[in-house]
Design an enzyme around this catalytic site. Structure first.
Site, mmCIF file in Angstrom:
data_model
loop_
_atom_site.group_PDB
_atom_site.id
_atom_site.type_symbol
_atom_site.label_atom_id
_atom_site.label_comp_id
_atom_site.label_asym_id
_atom_site.label_seq_id
_atom_site.Cartn_x
_atom_site.Cartn_y
_atom_site.Cartn_z
ATOM 1 N NE ARG A 60 -25.954 -40.239 22.500
ATOM 2 C CZ ARG A 60 -25.869 -41.351 23.240
ATOM 3 N NH1 ARG A 60 -26.980 -41.884 23.749
ATOM 4 N NH2 ARG A 60 -24.712 -41.922 23.471
ATOM 5 C CG HIS A 64 -25.774 -43.149 18.408
ATOM 6 N ND1 HIS A 64 -25.151 -43.912 19.374
ATOM 7 C CD2 HIS A 64 -25.397 -41.866 18.640
ATOM 8 C CE1 HIS A 64 -24.435 -43.128 20.164
ATOM 9 N NE2 HIS A 64 -24.581 -41.879 19.738
ATOM 10 C CG ASN A 92 -25.654 -47.610 20.262
ATOM 11 O OD1 ASN A 92 -25.565 -46.389 20.191
ATOM 12 N ND2 ASN A 92 -25.513 -48.396 19.201
ATOM 13 C CG HIS A 191 -23.038 -33.262 22.574
ATOM 14 N ND1 HIS A 191 -21.726 -33.669 22.484
ATOM 15 C CD2 HIS A 191 -23.790 -34.345 22.236
ATOM 16 C CE1 HIS A 191 -21.681 -34.941 22.114
ATOM 17 N NE2 HIS A 191 -22.927 -35.367 21.959
#
Length: 334
Positions: A60, A64, A92, A191
């Site tokens: 992740r 990001h 975040n 996910h």
């Protein structure tokens, strides 16, 4: 089937995607830091022994990072006199994690190859290792990124896909980064492992879009389970599994969950439940064939890893991933 899957021709696919950014190469550190992958792997494996969530968290972090100003390590920068950290942006804050592991990786890499490997590349390598350690595919990670000397707090707030985004919005956010519908569905498959806080999906459980009722695309049995975990007016920081079946394994169960109306986020479930969406057939394909998912995920990770990298003499190689190198601003002013 083997838990690892070497994706052939990924380097060629990536070079087609990046065009003028083809300075990235799977062999970039072969002479300057040949053991970098094994160094990163050792630290990630050690971290995984005490924190089963860390592999999903490291994947992740790379995601990001890349969606804000490209894959430049900017998400790692903390507040300073010149930096407003992306870590405090709404997508975040109290969410992204694993920074201590990245620091440990950087320390180990610097001990072996000082001043050579960028923090941005560390994130890319750690993401691939994390997926593979959790049962997913492997791929040739293209390297040669350099680190940003700035962060983009506002970009983190606007550009990152949100768990409550509808399919139209999330498609636009991926398209803005040069990623297509297949990339969207494949990367959403990240996910398939990890955890999420109640705050990211509680809007579906009680008063969806102001209707006073739960999201109708949620399986009623799954809804009842989630309501027990996340009661109204409860602790929004409570964690639940993104994948209720195999929460720590990287597999294609995520797509079967969508077919069963057990996608945790609205942005997940809309891939399958949006009438007439082109994403539905891709979900079906990935659900029925894990190899197909793994191949596409690997290709899409390479595509994502090539979003606006800094190369050549742009940026820097940070000695500490949290901070811009000392004296840089004075050098730039000359």
């Amino acid at each position: 089937m083997s838990s690892t899957l070497l994706i052939s021709a990924t380097l060629a696919l990536a070079l087609l995607f990046v065009g003028s950014d083809a300075q990235l190469s799977a062999t970039f550190y072969n002479s300057t830091c040949p053991n970098v992958t094994s160094i990163v792997s050792d630290v990630v494996q050690q971290a995984q022994e005490s924190d089963v969530r860390i592999t999903a968290s490291l994947l992740r972090l790379h995601f990001h990072d890349c969606f804000v100003n490209g894959c430049d390590g900017s998400i790692l920068l903390v507040n300073s006199s010149t930096i407003v950290t992306e870590q405090d942006a709404l997508p975040n804050i109290n969410s992204v994690r694993g920074f201590d592991v990245v620091d440990n990786i950087k320390t180990a890499v610097e001990d072996s190859c000082p001043g050579v490997v960028s923090c941005a590349d560390i994130l890319a390598i750690a993401a691939e290792i994390s997926v593979n350690l959790s049962g997913g595919p492997t791929w040739d990670v293209l390297l040669g990124r350099r680190d940003s000397t700035i962060a983009n707090f506002s970009g983190a707030n606007s550009d990152l896909p949100a768990p409550f985004d509808n399919l139209t919005i999330i498609t636009l956010k991926f398209s803005a980064k040069g990623l297509d519908t297949t990339d969207l569905v494949a990367l959403s498959g990240g996910h398939t492992f990890g955890r999420a806080q109640c705050r990211n999906f509680i809007g579906r459980l009680y008063n969806f879009s102001g209707t006073g009722s739960p999201d109708p695309t949620l399986n009623t049995t799954y809804l009842a389970t989630l309501q027990q975990i996340c009661p109204e007016n409860g602790n929004l920081s409570t964690l639940t599994n993104l994948d209720p079946i195999t929460p720590d394994t990287f597999d294609n169960d995520y797509y079967s969950n969508l077919q069963n109306e057990e996608g945790l986020f609205q942005s997940d479930q809309e891939l399958f439940s949006t009438t007439g969406a082109s994403t539905i057939s891709i979900v079906d394909s990935f659900s029925s064939n894990q190899t197909t998912f793994f191949e596409n995920f690997a290709s899409s990770m390479i595509n994502m890893g090539n979003i606006s990298p800094l190369t050549g003499t742009d940026g820097e190689i940070r000695s500490d991933c949290k901070l811009v190198n000392a004296g840089l601003l004075f050098t730039d002013m000359k």
